[in-house]
Each structure stands twice: as structure tokens, then as C-alpha cells.
Design a protein around this motif. Structure first.
Motif, short mmCIF file in Angstrom:
data_model
loop_
_atom_site.label_atom_id
_atom_site.label_comp_id
_atom_site.label_asym_id
_atom_site.label_seq_id
_atom_site.Cartn_x
_atom_site.Cartn_y
_atom_site.Cartn_z
N LYS A 167 0.85 -1.30 -0.06
CA LYS A 167 -0.01 0.10 0.05
C LYS A 167 0.90 1.15 0.06
O LYS A 167 0.64 2.33 -0.75
N ARG A 168 1.96 1.22 0.84
CA ARG A 168 2.80 2.38 0.71
C ARG A 168 3.66 2.62 -0.37
O ARG A 168 3.75 3.68 -0.82
N PHE A 169 3.96 1.41 -1.15
CA PHE A 169 4.47 1.41 -2.35
C PHE A 169 3.88 2.15 -3.44
O PHE A 169 4.06 2.90 -4.19
N LYS A 170 2.48 1.82 -3.27
CA LYS A 170 1.53 2.17 -4.47
C LYS A 170 1.23 3.67 -4.22
O LYS A 170 1.36 4.56 -5.02
N HIS A 171 1.23 4.21 -2.83
CA HIS A 171 1.19 5.55 -2.65
C HIS A 171 2.41 6.28 -2.98
O HIS A 171 2.11 7.52 -3.70
N SER A 172 3.69 5.73 -2.88
CA SER A 172 4.87 6.33 -3.26
C SER A 172 4.93 6.73 -4.79
O SER A 172 5.29 7.54 -5.11
N LEU B 140 10.82 8.99 -3.55
CA LEU B 140 11.35 8.34 -2.22
C LEU B 140 10.77 9.12 -0.97
O LEU B 140 11.45 8.94 0.08
N HIS B 141 9.85 9.98 -1.08
CA HIS B 141 9.22 10.71 0.35
C HIS B 141 9.31 10.08 1.34
O HIS B 141 9.44 10.25 2.34
N ASP B 142 8.54 8.82 1.06
CA ASP B 142 8.24 7.98 2.45
C ASP B 142 9.20 6.70 2.58
O ASP B 142 8.99 5.66 3.12
N CYS B 143 10.40 6.89 1.96
CA CYS B 143 11.53 5.73 1.89
C CYS B 143 11.74 5.28 3.48
O CYS B 143 12.40 4.06 3.47
N TRP C 171 11.04 17.98 4.48
CA TRP C 171 10.16 18.74 4.83
C TRP C 171 8.69 18.23 4.55
O TRP C 171 7.67 18.91 4.84
N HIS C 172 8.61 16.89 3.62
CA HIS C 172 7.24 16.49 3.43
C HIS C 172 6.10 16.67 4.34
O HIS C 172 4.98 16.88 4.10
N THR C 173 6.55 16.36 5.53
CA THR C 173 5.43 15.88 6.63
C THR C 173 4.65 17.21 7.07
O THR C 173 3.40 17.20 7.27
N ALA D 290 1.36 16.82 -3.31
CA ALA D 290 1.13 15.43 -4.23
C ALA D 290 0.99 14.37 -3.04
O ALA D 290 0.18 13.41 -3.19
N ASP D 291 1.58 14.62 -1.88
CA ASP D 291 1.33 13.68 -0.87
C ASP D 291 0.05 13.43 -0.44
O ASP D 291 -0.58 12.39 -0.07
N TYR D 292 -0.69 14.53 -0.57
CA TYR D 292 -2.31 14.64 -0.29
C TYR D 292 -3.01 14.36 -1.40
O TYR D 292 -4.26 13.70 -1.55
N ASN E 22 -4.54 7.64 -5.30
CA ASN E 22 -4.92 6.75 -4.22
C ASN E 22 -5.76 7.40 -2.99
O ASN E 22 -6.25 6.50 -2.12
N ARG E 23 -5.39 8.50 -2.92
CA ARG E 23 -5.93 9.22 -1.68
C ARG E 23 -7.33 9.59 -1.73
O ARG E 23 -7.88 9.65 -2.75
N ALA E 24 -8.28 9.50 -0.41
CA ALA E 24 -9.58 9.85 -0.36
C ALA E 24 -9.93 10.38 0.80
O ALA E 24 -9.88 9.67 1.65
FE LIG Z 1 3.45 9.99 1.81
#
Ligand SMILES: [Fe+2]
Ligand SMILES: [Fe+2]
Length: 192
Positions: free
Chosen positions: A17-22, A49-52, A109-111, A127-129, A133-135
Motif C-alpha cells: 500500500k505504501r509503495f503504491k502511494h509512493s 522516495l518521500h516515504d522511503c 520537509w514533506h510531513t 502530491a502527498d495529499y 490513491n487518496r480519498a
Molecule cells: Fe506519503
């Protein structure tokens, strides 16, 4: 390291799931970079790589950060959600051979965001938001805003996080509030 090699390595450490989000963040960051004529390659790598660092256990993440000379504050120490960006900077640098400071800072700084974000930092934050895949409630408006006003969109993302954390009775990180205020102050012309 090529982007394909980065993807393969990332796929091996993140849950599906995290990979798909990435991948979603990478693709959305690419679209935003093209739209705003920002360096597309940097956006692709930072998005991917933001969530690596998300695979590292919380305790281990804190001790790694201390080893790298970071001083996570008391809120970051409690919230894994908040310190994986910091650690991502070092993991991207050491395990994915990223040397570009702009990419590393965007991951860092992404979080929370921060005051005075660069356009690249803003599009990774957004883009993280907004990745496909986000809802969540209010996402349609945020998605639309992303393509005509980056600053307003950053503010809406921060608003959404603040509302969510409040509804759960959780801590707010001061940087999230700083990010939001910075966008408003700029729009009012109170900050250059
Ligand atoms: Fe993320
Ligand atoms: Fe993240």
C-alpha cells in the motif's frame, strides 16, 4: 542509481500500500512539475522516495536520527508520522545515492512543510495529499486548487491536517501551523 533501480529497492522495503502511494505521489509530483515548469526529474525522485523511511520502526528511527546529528523535538519523538521525513533525507542519501540538496530537502520537509518552502517542496507536500490513491473529505477542492494556486493549495492541505488532528485529539506540530500562516501572510502581501 536509476529511477527504475530506486523503484525496485523501494518495493523491497515498503508494504504494497505504501509503495503504491509512493508511485502515486511520484506521478502526481511529475504532473505538477510539468504544469509549473519545475525540474521534472527532481520531482519524480523526491515524490518516489518521500516515504522511503516509512519501513523503519519508531525506536530505531529516533536512534538513527540522533546518530545523524538530528535533534527531533518532543512532538516528533512521539509521532512516527512526523519524523519519517527527517529520516527519509538520510536514507535517500545513503541508500538511494541521492546527492541533490533540493530533492533531499523536499523529502525532509514533506510531513509538516515549513515557512519559505521552495516550489519543489510545495509540490511534494501537495502530491502527498492529492495522489490518485487518496480519498478524504475536501480532497476534490484541494486537487483543483493544486493546478492554479500552489500556495493556496499548501494552505488547504495544512488546514486539512490540522482539522484531522484536532478531530482525533492529537498533537499539532508547530511547523504545520507555520506552513499555513506563511501561505496566508504571503497572499496578504505581508511576507515577500
Ligand atoms: Fe506519503
Ligand atoms: Fe510521509
Amino acid at each position: 542509481m536509476t529511477v527504475t533501480e530506486m523503484k525496485n529497492r523501494l518495493k523491497g522495503v515498503l508494504n504494497p500500500k505504501r509503495f503504491k502511494h509512493s508511485i502515486g505521489v511520484m506521478e502526481e509530483a511529475k504532473r505538477l512539475a510539468e504544469h509549473y515548469q519545475i525540474d521534472v526529474k527532481k520531482a519524480v525522485i523526491a515524490g518516489l522516495l518521500h516515504d522511503c523511511a516509512k519501513y523503519v520502526e519508531a525506536d530505531e528511527a529516533i536512534s538513527m536520527l540522533l546518530r545523524y546529528g538530528e535533534q527531533p523535538d518532543e512532538i516528533q519523538r512521539i509521532s512516527f508520522q512526523l519524523h519519517h521525513g527527517l529520516l527519509g533525507y538520510y536514507i535517500a542519501r545513503e541508500q538511494y545515492d541521492v546527492t541533490d540538496g533540493d530533492i533531499l530537502q523536499a523529502i525532509y520537509w514533506h510531513t509538516t512543510g515549513k515557512a519559505g518552502m521552495t516550489p519543489l517542496e510545495k509540490i511534494i507536500f501537495i502530491a502527498d495529499y492529492t495522489e490518485p490513491n487518496r480519498a478524504f473529505n475536501g480532497l476534490d477542492e484541494i486537487r483543483k486548487t493544486a493546478y492554479f494556486d500552489l500556495d493556496l493549495c499548501v494552505q488547504l492541505c495544512a488546514d486539512s491536517t490540522i482539522r484531522h488532528e484536532l478531530s482525533k485529539g492529537r498533537l499539532l506540530h508547530p511547523l504545520t501551523i507555520e506552513t499555513r500562516n506563511d501561505m496566508i501572510l504571503r497572499r496578504l502581501g505581508a511576507r515577500a
